[in-house]
Design a protein around this motif. Structure first.
Motif, PDB file in Angstrom:
ATOM      1  N   GLY A 136      10.631  15.576 -37.215  1.00 12.65           N
ATOM      2  CA  GLY A 136      11.745  14.893 -37.857  1.00 12.65           C
ATOM      3  C   GLY A 136      12.378  15.665 -39.000  1.00 12.65           C
ATOM      4  N   TYR A 137      11.817  16.830 -39.326  1.00 18.44           N
ATOM      5  CA  TYR A 137      12.315  17.629 -40.447  1.00 18.44           C
ATOM      6  C   TYR A 137      13.451  18.550 -40.005  1.00 18.44           C
ATOM      7  CZ  TYR A 137       8.084  16.364 -43.087  1.00 18.44           C
ATOM      8  OH  TYR A 137       7.097  15.692 -43.749  1.00 18.44           O
ATOM      9  N   PRO A 138      14.443  18.767 -40.877  1.00 23.46           N
ATOM     10  CA  PRO A 138      15.534  19.682 -40.533  1.00 23.46           C
ATOM     11  C   PRO A 138      15.153  21.147 -40.721  1.00 23.46           C
ATOM     12  CG  PRO A 138      15.894  18.770 -42.725  1.00 23.46           C
ATOM     13  CD  PRO A 138      14.663  18.095 -42.174  1.00 23.46           C
ATOM     14  N   GLY A 139      15.836  22.031 -39.980  1.00 21.09           N
ATOM     15  CA  GLY A 139      15.726  23.463 -40.217  1.00 21.09           C
ATOM     16  C   GLY A 139      14.701  24.182 -39.358  1.00 21.09           C
ATOM     17  N   ASN A 140      15.111  25.367 -38.897  1.00 24.65           N
ATOM     18  CA  ASN A 140      14.157  26.309 -38.303  1.00 24.65           C
ATOM     19  C   ASN A 140      13.468  27.019 -39.459  1.00 24.65           C
ATOM     20  OD1 ASN A 140      14.830  26.191 -35.310  1.00 24.65           O
ATOM     21  ND2 ASN A 140      16.858  26.660 -36.169  1.00 24.65           N
ATOM     22  N   VAL A 141      12.152  26.844 -39.542  1.00 22.34           N
ATOM     23  CA  VAL A 141      11.413  27.374 -40.688  1.00 22.34           C
ATOM     24  C   VAL A 141      10.404  28.430 -40.222  1.00 22.34           C
ATOM     25  CG1 VAL A 141       9.944  26.814 -42.663  1.00 22.34           C
ATOM     26  CG2 VAL A 141      11.653  25.175 -41.897  1.00 22.34           C
ATOM     27  N   THR A 142      10.437  29.565 -40.883  1.00 22.46           N
ATOM     28  CA  THR A 142       9.461  30.625 -40.647  1.00 22.46           C
ATOM     29  C   THR A 142       8.435  30.583 -41.768  1.00 22.46           C
ATOM     30  OG1 THR A 142      11.128  32.012 -39.603  1.00 22.46           O
ATOM     31  CG2 THR A 142       9.124  33.102 -40.340  1.00 22.46           C
ATOM     32  N   ILE A 143       7.171  30.473 -41.401  1.00 23.82           N
ATOM     33  CA  ILE A 143       6.098  30.353 -42.399  1.00 23.82           C
ATOM     34  C   ILE A 143       5.118  31.501 -42.246  1.00 23.82           C
ATOM     35  CG2 ILE A 143       4.280  28.859 -43.343  1.00 23.82           C
ATOM     36  CD1 ILE A 143       6.567  27.250 -40.943  1.00 23.82           C
ATOM     37  N   GLU A 144       4.696  32.039 -43.378  1.00 22.94           N
ATOM     38  CA  GLU A 144       3.685  33.088 -43.395  1.00 22.94           C
ATOM     39  C   GLU A 144       2.684  32.754 -44.499  1.00 22.94           C
ATOM     40  OE1 GLU A 144       5.111  37.319 -42.372  1.00 22.94           O
ATOM     41  OE2 GLU A 144       4.524  37.391 -44.493  1.00 22.94           O
ATOM     42  N   VAL A 145       1.424  32.652 -44.132  1.00 17.59           N
ATOM     43  CA  VAL A 145       0.363  32.373 -45.111  1.00 17.59           C
ATOM     44  C   VAL A 145      -0.650  33.505 -45.026  1.00 17.59           C
ATOM     45  CG1 VAL A 145      -1.433  30.783 -45.867  1.00 17.59           C
ATOM     46  CG2 VAL A 145       0.675  29.883 -44.863  1.00 17.59           C
ATOM     47  N   THR A 146      -0.971  34.107 -46.158  1.00 24.56           N
ATOM     48  CA  THR A 146      -1.923  35.219 -46.174  1.00 24.56           C
ATOM     49  C   THR A 146      -3.149  34.855 -47.003  1.00 24.56           C
ATOM     50  OG1 THR A 146      -0.109  36.814 -45.982  1.00 24.56           O
ATOM     51  CG2 THR A 146      -2.244  37.671 -46.654  1.00 24.56           C
ATOM     52  N   TYR A 147      -4.321  34.959 -46.350  1.00 25.22           N
ATOM     53  CA  TYR A 147      -5.600  34.810 -47.048  1.00 25.22           C
ATOM     54  C   TYR A 147      -6.100  36.213 -47.384  1.00 25.22           C
ATOM     55  CZ  TYR A 147      -6.105  29.989 -45.155  1.00 25.22           C
ATOM     56  OH  TYR A 147      -5.945  28.659 -44.835  1.00 25.22           O
ATOM     57  N   THR A 148      -6.403  36.457 -48.646  1.00 23.05           N
ATOM     58  CA  THR A 148      -6.939  37.760 -49.061  1.00 23.05           C
ATOM     59  C   THR A 148      -8.227  37.571 -49.840  1.00 23.05           C
ATOM     60  OG1 THR A 148      -4.732  38.767 -49.178  1.00 23.05           O
ATOM     61  CG2 THR A 148      -6.492  39.841 -50.414  1.00 23.05           C
ATOM     62  N   LEU A 149      -9.269  38.272 -49.426  1.00 21.55           N
ATOM     63  CA  LEU A 149     -10.544  38.273 -50.145  1.00 21.55           C
ATOM     64  C   LEU A 149     -10.705  39.624 -50.817  1.00 21.55           C
ATOM     65  CD1 LEU A 149     -13.330  37.095 -50.901  1.00 21.55           C
ATOM     66  CD2 LEU A 149     -14.185  37.968 -48.707  1.00 21.55           C
ATOM     67  N   THR A 150     -10.831  39.625 -52.145  1.00 24.64           N
ATOM     68  CA  THR A 150     -10.949  40.876 -52.889  1.00 24.64           C
ATOM     69  C   THR A 150     -12.416  41.172 -53.221  1.00 24.64           C
ATOM     70  OG1 THR A 150     -10.860  39.983 -55.137  1.00 24.64           O
ATOM     71  CG2 THR A 150      -8.749  40.282 -53.976  1.00 24.64           C
ATOM     72  N   ASP A 151     -12.649  42.402 -53.658  1.00 29.69           N
ATOM     73  CA  ASP A 151     -14.006  42.789 -54.042  1.00 29.69           C
ATOM     74  C   ASP A 151     -14.419  42.203 -55.391  1.00 29.69           C
ATOM     75  OD1 ASP A 151     -14.609  44.170 -51.732  1.00 29.69           O
ATOM     76  OD2 ASP A 151     -13.926  46.112 -52.494  1.00 29.69           O
TER      77      ASP A 151
END
Length: 344
Positions: A136-151
């Motif tokens: 029901g939401y408007p718009g074509n949406v591109t999503i990018e989620v990045t998980y980063t584990l550091t030292d």
């Protein structure tokens, strides 16, 4: 190091490991964090998030364990909103309201995943295209989620999105933390400190009333640190409405860093949360059903605490709340980091 294994013949689980042996495991399904292994004060690596023992239980996942939430995290009053003079009707999946993007939200999709490594860090980039009209939401949406584990034992979650139409969006991760390790204790003795002067008043359906309440002199004041059990034992109306605990949006003090510190004295574990989001829903698993088989024991009330950093869906119906509307062509960029350490 990044390891991959097939789950139930339909999903992939990726495990990020840093040089200290800390591990974060993530499913491509729902972007779900299934396990985070961090050391205690004696160096013992234990799991500090809630997750199912049987992966099949993630198919429904009514508790949203570890999942990515969107398009809009939280509750949307009446499962509808108005934007630019047009009313958009959404699925009602919690009474007459919508919770966490509805049954077809981002917690129920298989994300495209690209693992990669850089100096001192290992990462997973998750991508998804949400079509105009999805849920029901408007718009074509591109999503990018990045998980980063550091030292440095830091888990960083970066959220990026873009839409070709103006649309509401606020993304979060719904992990339940328990720093005791392997669910040895509930979270009564977890001490939380956060820079918040105001929290959002809720009605009997846990929908914001439109009022911000001062934390001063209440069990919602975490500015100097407070045990979570204070809210479990308090008899104030707001605690009772949430099921004798917390399920409230806290607005960060704009003059300070948007940060939260969580400590468990017995294990010595400490978690520092820093975010570019304007506030956080702290949920203390008040309605967690008893008797479900989790990775390290059986589920029960108060077994974990969520820190859902996000904007406020209340802004769709009330003035004066952190905005969740993304203008067409603009970029949504948010980051939340979780740094794990120990205190003697």
């Amino acid at each position: 190091m990044i390891e991959t294994k097939e789950i139930l013949g339909k999903w992939q689980e990726f495990t990020l490991e840093n040089k200290n042996g800390m591990k974060v495991s993530v499913l491509d399904y729902g972007g779900i964090i299934t396990q985070i292994l961090v050391p205690d004060q004696d160096g013992l690596l234990e799991n500090v998030v809630l997750g199912y023992q049987d992966y099949e239980d993630y198919t429904e996942n009514p508790n949203f364990f570890g999942a990515l939430i969107g398009r809009v995290a939280g509750r949307i009053q009446g499962a509808a909103f108005e934007l630019d003079g047009k009313t958009y009707k959404l699925e009602s999946n919690e009474g007459k309201n919508q919770l966490h993007g509805g049954s077809g939200g981002f917690h129920q999709i298989i994300w495209d995943v690209e693992p990669f490594e850089t100096d001192g860090a290992v990462s997973l980039k998750l991508g998804h295209q949400s079509a105009d009209g999805d849920g029901g939401y408007p718009g074509n949406v591109t999503i990018e989620v990045t998980y980063t584990l550091t030292d440095s034992n830091q888990l960083i979650i970066d959220y990026v999105a873009k839409s070709d139409k103006t649309t509401p969006i606020t993304l979060t991760n719904h992990s339940y933390f328990n720093l005791s390790g392997n669910l040895k204790n509930a979270v009564h003795q977890h001490e939380v400190r956060m820079n918040s002067n105001y929290f959002v008043e809720l009605d009997s359906e846990l929908i914001p009333t439109g009022r911000l309440l001062d934390t001063e002199g209440t069990v919602f004041d975490f500015r100097e640190g407070r045990l979570l059990q204070d809210g479990f034992m308090d008899d104030s109306l707001q605690n009772r409405l949430a099921g004798n605990g917390y399920d409230h949006y806290f607005v960060f003090d704009s003059e300070q860093e948007n940060s939260i510190v969580v400590r468990d004295k017995d294990s010595g574990r400490r978690m520092d949360i820093v975010t570019t989001q304007p506030g956080v829903v702290m949920y203390t698993s008040n309605s967690l059903v008893e008797g479900e088989k989790l990775r390290n024991g059986m589920s029960r009330k108060y077994l974990g605490v969520c820190f859902e950093t996000q904007g406020s869906p209340a802004s769709l119906h009330h003035e004066g709340f952190p905005n969740v509307v993304l203008d067409a062509g603009q970029s949504y960029k948010k980051q939340t980091s979780f740094t794990f350490s120990v205190e003697e």
